[in-house]
Design a protein around this motif. Structure first.
Motif, short mmCIF file in Angstrom:
data_model
loop_
_atom_site.label_atom_id
_atom_site.label_comp_id
_atom_site.label_asym_id
_atom_site.label_seq_id
_atom_site.Cartn_x
_atom_site.Cartn_y
_atom_site.Cartn_z
N TYR A 1 0.84 -1.20 0.00
CA TYR A 1 0.00 0.00 0.00
C TYR A 1 0.87 1.25 0.00
CZ TYR A 1 -3.15 -3.51 2.09
OH TYR A 1 -3.89 -4.63 2.37
N THR A 2 0.21 2.35 -0.30
CA THR A 2 0.74 3.70 -0.03
C THR A 2 -0.35 4.45 0.75
OG1 THR A 2 -0.11 4.60 -2.12
CG2 THR A 2 2.15 3.73 -2.12
N ALA B 1 -7.04 10.37 6.98
CA ALA B 1 -6.05 9.45 6.44
C ALA B 1 -6.64 8.75 5.23
CB ALA B 1 -5.62 8.42 7.49
N SER B 2 -5.77 8.23 4.36
CA SER B 2 -6.21 7.42 3.22
C SER B 2 -5.14 6.39 2.94
CB SER B 2 -6.46 8.29 1.98
OG SER B 2 -5.23 8.82 1.50
N ILE B 3 -5.52 5.30 2.29
CA ILE B 3 -4.57 4.24 1.96
C ILE B 3 -5.00 3.60 0.64
CG2 ILE B 3 -5.81 2.46 3.27
CD1 ILE B 3 -2.97 1.38 4.04
N THR B 4 -3.99 3.31 -0.21
CA THR B 4 -4.25 2.76 -1.55
C THR B 4 -3.54 1.42 -1.69
OG1 THR B 4 -4.46 4.98 -2.51
CG2 THR B 4 -4.00 3.16 -4.02
N LEU B 5 -4.27 0.43 -2.18
CA LEU B 5 -3.72 -0.89 -2.46
C LEU B 5 -3.04 -0.84 -3.83
CD1 LEU B 5 -3.47 -3.93 -1.81
CD2 LEU B 5 -5.77 -4.23 -2.74
N ALA C 1 -9.73 0.36 -4.64
CA ALA C 1 -8.29 0.55 -4.56
C ALA C 1 -7.89 1.49 -3.42
CB ALA C 1 -7.77 1.11 -5.88
N THR C 2 -8.77 2.42 -3.02
CA THR C 2 -8.41 3.42 -2.02
C THR C 2 -9.51 3.54 -0.98
OG1 THR C 2 -7.12 4.70 -3.62
CG2 THR C 2 -7.82 5.85 -1.63
N THR D 1 3.70 2.38 2.33
CA THR D 1 4.72 3.41 2.16
C THR D 1 4.08 4.78 2.36
OG1 THR D 1 5.90 2.03 0.58
CG2 THR D 1 6.43 4.38 0.59
N GLY D 2 4.71 5.60 3.20
CA GLY D 2 4.17 6.93 3.45
C GLY D 2 4.66 7.45 4.79
#
Length: 425
Positions: free
Chosen positions: A75-76, A86-90, A140-141, A190-191
């Motif tokens: 993820y990022t 917050a947000s997270i993307t696969l 995806a997010t 990652t972030g």
């Protein structure tokens, strides 16, 4: 007849045409392995067979999207602790069917701008990535947002949905579950570091007590910390030595029920709140259950004074004391649905007074029935002068008349000997 000479051109043309046709037929029936001439730049290419569909390839020939297990997902992410976002993307998904990965963003109220305990959850947001079937598209997010208190706070973005509340000296820690950690599951994304401590101002509680009595003598206490920014600790003291301490997290409500024996006198204290004092108070809308009326009566016979108490099924236990003018008092308890009796030997001038749940309102007097047979010590039946009994014919007549009177008297005795009188309840 003169025939013209045949020209040699026609046979030659026919022969040439036949040879050309034969050459064409041989070319069309030549073996497949024969080397063919190089095609010209404008020749049409040979069509290729469509490959058959496989488990990872749809029938249309296009490759299906690949999927990953949750343990292999990467993820990022973005994180803004002060804003609670917050947000997270696969990045290498989607997850395969049956796989899932939960994440949570949580905000705490804390006692300091740096890490300190205890901490209580103010708000949370929990979402998850889920697996998809072959050929389907997955999300995806994921975006998260929570409320951040206007005092000292901590905000954490973590893998998983298990939250720690309250966070204390002895409780678990999120550790490598925090998104963006250098190791563990948090390192899969990652972030930036996805945790924050800050804010300004000491958090405070806003405790409040609401007491409600029921018709059975119990009291329910509602302990409220509805608008506070910290947990509130309530100390409850009730009757009979009852004590309890209850901690209510911020913006939460707890209830405690005190029994009739504990609720006569109640005191509740909490920092930042005026002490509550009170106790059970009968509500105005309480309805008394209907109680059946007992049937209490007595009768005078020739040799006894008898009391009977019939208590209906919907009655209450009745306890009364019967005190005679001569002799010892008698106490009796009659339960609902039962009948009880009390009797005293009859004697001239006898009275009985009833007190307790049943009250006669004064002495009740024994009254001798008029047809009671006389006794030697009574008022009739014997010769007061002590003479001899009467005999002879006169005696026979008297005996016959006496027999008639005796029969009539027996009937009157059965009718009149039971005098039933109801006394006041």
């Amino acid at each position: 007849m003169i025939r013209p000479k045949l020209s040699p051109r026609r046979p030659l043309a026919v022969t040439a045409a036949a040879l050309a046709g034969l050459a064409t037929a041989l070319a069309l029936t030549a073996p497949a392995g024969a080397t063919s001439a190089s095609p010209s730049p404008t020749a049409t290419p040979t069509a290729t067979a469509t490959p058959s569909a496989t488990a990872g390839t749809p029938s249309g020939g296009e490759p299906a999207p690949s999927c990953v297990a949750a343990a292999d997902a990467r993820y990022t992410h973005t994180f803004d602790g002060p804003a609670g976002k917050a947000s997270i993307t696969l990045t290498n998904g989607p997850l395969c069917r049956g796989e899932e990965q939960e994440l949570a963003l949580v905000s705490y109220v804390t006692p300091s701008a740096k890490f300190a305990v205890p901490q209580y959850v103010l708000d949370k947001s929990i979402k998850k990535f889920t697996g998809v079937a072959p050929g389907e598209l997955g999300v995806a997010t994921l975006d998260f947002a929570v409320e951040v208190p206007n005092c000292y706070t901590q905000v954490d973005f973590v893998f998983g949905s298990k939250l720690i509340d309250p966070l204390t000296d002895t409780s678990d820690r999120y550790g490598d579950r925090k998104v963006g950690s250098p190791a563990g599951i948090g390192a899969r994304s990652t972030g930036p570091r996805a945790w924050y401590n800050g804010g300004s101002g000491t958090c405070s509680a806003a405790p409040e007590v609401i007491a409600e009595s029921d018709c059975d003598g119990n009291v329910e206490l509602t302990l409220v910390n509805r608008s506070g920014n910290a947990g509130a600790t309530f100390a409850i003291v009730g009757s009979g030595g009852f004590t309890e301490q209850v901690t209510v997290p911020l913006r939460k409500i707890e209830t405690r029920r005190l029994s009739a024996g504990q609720a006569q006198e109640i005191t509740v204290t909490a920092p930042g709140m005026k002490d509550f004092t009170g106790g059970w108070q009968k509500p105005a809308d309480c309805q008394q259950p209907e109680v059946g009326t007992p049937d209490a009566s007595y009768e005078s016979s020739c040799d006894k004074m008898i009391f009977r108490i019939s208590n209906p099924e919907d009655g209450t236990p009745l306890t009364s004391v019967f005190t005679p003018s001569k002799g010892e008092p008698k106490k009796i308890t009659v339960e609902p649905g039962r009948t009880g009796t009390v009797s005293f030997p009859a004697s001239k001038g006898l009275t009985v007074t009833v007190t307790g749940d049943l009250d006669s309102g004064g002495p009740l007097k024994w009254e001798q029935p008029k047809d009671c047979p006389s006794t030697g010590g009574g008022g009739g039946g014997g010769d007061q002068d002590g003479g001899l009994p009467v005999t002879g014919a006169a005696a026979g007549a008297i005996a016959a008349g006496a027999a008639t009177l005796l029969v009539a008297g027996g009937v009157l005795f059965l009718v009149a000997r039971r005098r039933r009188i109801r006394f006041t309840v």
